[in-house]
Every structure is written in C-alpha cells, then in structure tokens.
Design an enzyme around this catalytic site. Structure first.
Site, PDB file in Angstrom:
ATOM      1  N   TYR A   1       0.845  -1.200   0.000  1.00  0.00           N
ATOM      2  CA  TYR A   1       0.000   0.000   0.000  1.00  0.00           C
ATOM      3  C   TYR A   1       0.875   1.242   0.000  1.00  0.00           C
ATOM      4  CZ  TYR A   1      -4.983  -0.820   0.242  1.00  0.00           C
ATOM      5  OH  TYR A   1      -6.269  -1.081  -0.087  1.00  0.00           O
TER       6      TYR A   1
ATOM      7  N   GLU B   1      -0.560   4.798  -0.565  1.00  0.00           N
ATOM      8  CA  GLU B   1      -1.383   5.987  -0.853  1.00  0.00           C
ATOM      9  C   GLU B   1      -0.547   7.241  -0.668  1.00  0.00           C
ATOM     10  OE1 GLU B   1      -5.032   5.709   1.361  1.00  0.00           O
ATOM     11  OE2 GLU B   1      -5.543   3.843   0.380  1.00  0.00           O
TER      12      GLU B   1
ATOM     13  N   ASP C   1      -6.608  13.424 -25.279  1.00  0.00           N
ATOM     14  CA  ASP C   1      -6.561  12.024 -24.861  1.00  0.00           C
ATOM     15  C   ASP C   1      -5.837  11.280 -25.987  1.00  0.00           C
ATOM     16  OD1 ASP C   1      -6.960   9.358 -24.432  1.00  0.00           O
ATOM     17  OD2 ASP C   1      -9.117   9.493 -24.085  1.00  0.00           O
TER      18      ASP C   1
ATOM     19  N   THR D   1      -3.548   6.027 -22.140  1.00  0.00           N
ATOM     20  CA  THR D   1      -3.318   4.704 -21.569  1.00  0.00           C
ATOM     21  C   THR D   1      -1.830   4.387 -21.773  1.00  0.00           C
ATOM     22  OG1 THR D   1      -3.881   3.676 -23.676  1.00  0.00           O
ATOM     23  CG2 THR D   1      -5.629   3.795 -22.023  1.00  0.00           C
TER      24      THR D   1
ATOM     25  N   LYS E   1      -1.383   0.567 -25.252  1.00  0.00           N
ATOM     26  CA  LYS E   1      -1.712   0.429 -26.675  1.00  0.00           C
ATOM     27  C   LYS E   1      -0.413   0.563 -27.473  1.00  0.00           C
ATOM     28  CE  LYS E   1      -6.495   1.835 -25.989  1.00  0.00           C
ATOM     29  NZ  LYS E   1      -6.831   2.703 -24.877  1.00  0.00           N
TER      30      LYS E   1
ATOM     31  N   ARG F   1      -1.356  -2.569 -18.692  1.00  0.00           N
ATOM     32  CA  ARG F   1      -2.658  -1.906 -18.791  1.00  0.00           C
ATOM     33  C   ARG F   1      -2.745  -0.815 -17.720  1.00  0.00           C
ATOM     34  NH1 ARG F   1      -6.859  -3.162 -21.657  1.00  0.00           N
ATOM     35  NH2 ARG F   1      -5.526  -4.720 -22.596  1.00  0.00           N
TER      36      ARG F   1
HETATM   37  N1  DSN Z   1     -11.339   0.041 -25.556  1.00  0.00           N
HETATM   38  C1  DSN Z   1     -10.352   0.922 -26.113  1.00  0.00           C
HETATM   39  C2  DSN Z   1     -10.211   0.728 -27.578  1.00  0.00           C
HETATM   40  O1  DSN Z   1     -10.354  -0.384 -28.025  1.00  0.00           O
HETATM   41  O2  DSN Z   1      -9.930   1.671 -28.294  1.00  0.00           O
HETATM   42  C3  DSN Z   1     -10.606   2.299 -25.766  1.00  0.00           C
HETATM   43  O3  DSN Z   1     -10.774   2.411 -24.406  1.00  0.00           O
END
Ligand code: DSN
Length: 432
Positions: free
Chosen positions: A52, A54, A198, A224, A227, A233
């Site tokens: 933990y 925080e 974003d 994110t 990707k 993730r």
């Molecule tokens: N689910 C993601 C995507 O496939 O683009 C976006 O959050």
C-alpha cells in the site's frame, strides 16, 4: 509456463494456457492491443503488488514505501523525458480513470464540454450518454466531415463559438488521421476553453515524434500505457509546463492549492483512487525505459509502415477505408459494399483466426452492436516482428474470409493457414 498455478489452480491454469495459445496462434488486429514484453510482465507480477502506498513519492500515508518510491520516481522521470513534460502522474488505473481525474480537475458538474462523438471514432469518456462523462457534464459532440471523413476544424470552431464549452476534449479511439492540436488550441483560445488531449491510441507514435505532440498546445494530456506504448494496462496524465491554478478550479483536498499539478495529483488521490497499483507502476517504468530506446523508435516506424501497407492493400481489393487511408497505427473499414455487417465480419474473422472488432463508421445506419465496419490496427503484429509483406498476406486472409463468411470449410482452412503463418513470430522477441 505457469507451473505454480498449474499445481495450485487447474481451472485458472486452463484459462491462462488457452489465452496464451489464442494470442500465439491468431492474428491480433485489435488496434488498442499489444504484447507487453516479458520484462514488463515480470514487474507487473512482482512483490510490489503487496504494498500500500497511498500518496506520492516522499509523501505517503504508509510506512515502508522507500522501494516503491524508487519505482514510481523512475516511471515519472522516464515519462517526463519521453514526452518532454514537466509534470506527470502515473497512478491512474486506466485511461478512463485518467480522463475522470482530468475532468474533475478542470471543470465542475454540469459544465459545457465538447468531444468527438463516439460513433465517429471518439471514446466513451468523451461524452457518451452511458458514461460518467455524458452524465456529469453537458457534452456537445462534434462529428467528422461527411465528405472527407476527417475532423473539420472549421466545423469544430463554429460549434465551439455556438456552445462556448469550458473544455474541449480532443482524441479518438477509431480515427486514423493525424490530429492538429495547434488548430484545436486556436479554437479553444477563441472561446476561452481548456484543451484536453486524450492520446491513448497514438501515444507511442507521438512519444517518438512521428505524429504531432499535443504537449505544447494542450492544458493537459492523458493516455493509456498499453496500446502503442506497449506497457502494462493503465493510465497516465501529463502537463507540458506546470502552471498556476486558473480561477475557479477546485481540488478535493483542503488547504491552498497553487498549481495544476497539485490539483490533478489530489484528484487522482484522494479524489478518486486509493492505493496506487505499485506493481503496475513498476511495469510502467519498465515500459517507459523500453520506449526511450532506439529499438522502440524502429518499432513505431514499422507500426506506421505496416498500417499504411495494410490500408493500401485493402483499398486495392475495393475495401472502403474511412478517409482513404491512415497516418497512424489504425484504420476503420466500411464493409457495406462487401454485403456483410461489422458483427458478422468480426465473428467470421475470429473463426478464421483473425481477431478484430466491429466498429461504427461515420454516419452508420446500423446499431452499435451490429455496425457497418471493422477497426484494424498493426501494433500487436508489429511487435511480433511482422513487416509490410506480412500485412499484404493478412489482407489476403481477411478478404478470403469476408468473401466466404458463410463457408465454414473456408474459415477452417484459413484458420490453419493463419496458425502456420503466425508460428515463426514469437509474441515478443524474447518470449520463450
Ligand atoms: N477500448 C479501447 C479501444 O479499443 O480503443 C478504448 O478504451
């Protein structure tokens, strides 16, 4: 592989092995997926999951944080270097959580916002009525131009002047063209709006300088990490240059809050999250180090070359790629002229060993669970080492499946071909 789980939990072991085989034997074209390195996964499976922590490095609410502080500082420093950002927060558990923290940091309940409509390639968190963003804030969607199938900056400006949003969200989950953040900045300035990018999808390509960076133009940027960034993730938030708390912005914690970085930090924790996932933050640190390497630059260049080749090969076979091509890692294909829905194409392709997702195309007439399109992306198969010629082969597979989607024999035979085709390419170069 998974020897401990094999002995302790056979049912779960079956799931892990099944998924490993699925990833290994199939062609993965979901534009938002990738294969994290063994090093990233080792960090994510480490003892840091037990801790933990925080708070933030040096200011935690728990003892014993000296080593997780090292991990979080590494993640933060590397991310700052990657994007040239003065401030970063690596604690958001996901892209959606990062976006939630951004909205709460900049605007209040009921404020006006603009975002790209979900059915034109936007994201749930960009104002969808079924998402917190559409429920808490007063979103006006902007759409792609019907002819060009691209963002029309004049249309966005007209809409912004009419609606006077307090914040404009720019970014997409199914948009294959480069985004001009400088143009959005001008629009935001004309109406006095904050600008939020974003970059969840193209982040890795932006980090290596292959697409325009929003960092110099936007008040805040979120993403994110899994990707095109190819990390674990998770989510992250960045500011190019920290600045003083503009009038009216509130922070959840008491006391004087001077800079936007402090407001965002306090909205991430305690505002919306408790303990950070320190094992994931450690894995982010590993991924950011990888992303700083020259090899990752080569990878991102190949991702884009592969996407262009795939789009052109589809066009050559009379597929309608939205906007006529791609500048990034992804493409959206309108398959109405092939007399098949997105849903049926997704199912047939999956049976033939090719994973992708059905996707609404701009001005789609089909409902969201059916759609008229499929979204394809090259990040995952590029990680496996595939190049332009392999993309052409994949398009041949796709075309064979689409043309024979009702013929189980053809789907089975493509499935076997796909398995053989994938076998020389390990999920990740060091993966055993
Ligand atoms: N689910 C993601 C995507 O496939 O683009 C976006 O959050």
């Amino acid at each position: 592989m998974y020897d401990l789980i094999k002995n302790a939990d056979k049912e779960l072991y079956d799931s892990l092995i099944g998924e490993t085989l699925r990833q290994t034997e199939k062609i993965e074209l979901i534009a938002s997926e990738n294969f994290a390195s063994p090093e990233v996964m080792e960090a994510q499976g480490s003892v840091l999951t037990n801790k933990y922590a925080e708070g933030y490095p040096g200011k935690r609410y728990y003892g014993g944080c000296e080593w997780v502080d090292v991990a979080e500082d590494l993640a933060r420093d590397r991310l700052k270097e990657l994007f040239g950002a003065e401030y970063v927060n690596v604690q958001p558990h996901s892209g959606a959580s990062a976006n939630l923290a951004v909205y709460f940091s900049f605007i209040n309940h009921g404020d006006k916002v603009m975002g790209l409509s979900l059915d034109h390639g936007g994201h749930l968190t960009h104002g969808s009525k079924v998402n917190f963003s559409g429920k808490f804030f007063d979103f006006t969607p902007y759409y792609l131009n019907k002819e060009t199938e691209r963002i029309d900056y004049n249309e966005v400006e007209d809409l912004a002047k009419k609606n006077k949003p307090k914040l404009i969200t720019v970014g997409a989950s199914a948009y294959s063209r480069e985004i001009d953040y400088a143009a959005f900045r001008q629009i935001a300035d004309k109406v006095g709006a904050f600008l939020f990018a974003d970059i969840a999808h193209p982040a890795g390509l932006i980090a290596k300088g292959h697409l325009q960076s929003p960092i110099p133009y936007c008040d805040v940027v979120a993403s994110t990490t899994h990707k095109t960034m190819r990390g674990p993730r998770g989510g992250m938030i960045m500011i190019g240059k920290d600045y003083q708390n503009p009038h009216g912005i509130v922070a959840p914690k008491s006391g004087r809050v001077k800079n936007m970085s402090e407001i965002i930090d306090s909205w991430v924790m305690p505002g919306m999250q408790g303990g950070p996932l320190m094992h994931v933050i450690a894995a982010k640190a590993v991924a950011f180090k990888e992303a700083l390497s020259p090899e990752f630059n080569d990878y991102t260049i190949q991702v884009m070359k592969n996407a262009k080749t795939m789009a052109n090969a589809l066009i050559d076979l009379d597929y309608k790629v939205i906007s006529g091509g791609t500048d990034n890692h992804s493409m959206l294909v309108d398959i109405r002229n092939k007399n098949i829905t997105g849903k049926d194409a997704e199912i047939a392709l999956d049976k033939a060993g090719i994973t992708c997702n059905k996707n609404a195309v701009p001005y789609d007439t089909q409902p969201p669970l059916v759609t008229s399109g499929i979204r394809l992306g090259t990040p995952a198969m590029t990680t496996r080492g595939m190049k332009e010629d392999d993309m052409k082969t994949i398009v041949e597979f796709i075309d064979k499946v689409v043309r024979n989607h009702d013929n189980e024999d053809v789907l089975n035979s493509v499935k076997n071909e796909v398995k053989t085709f994938c076998s020389p390419f390990p999920l990740h170069k060091k993966m055993s």
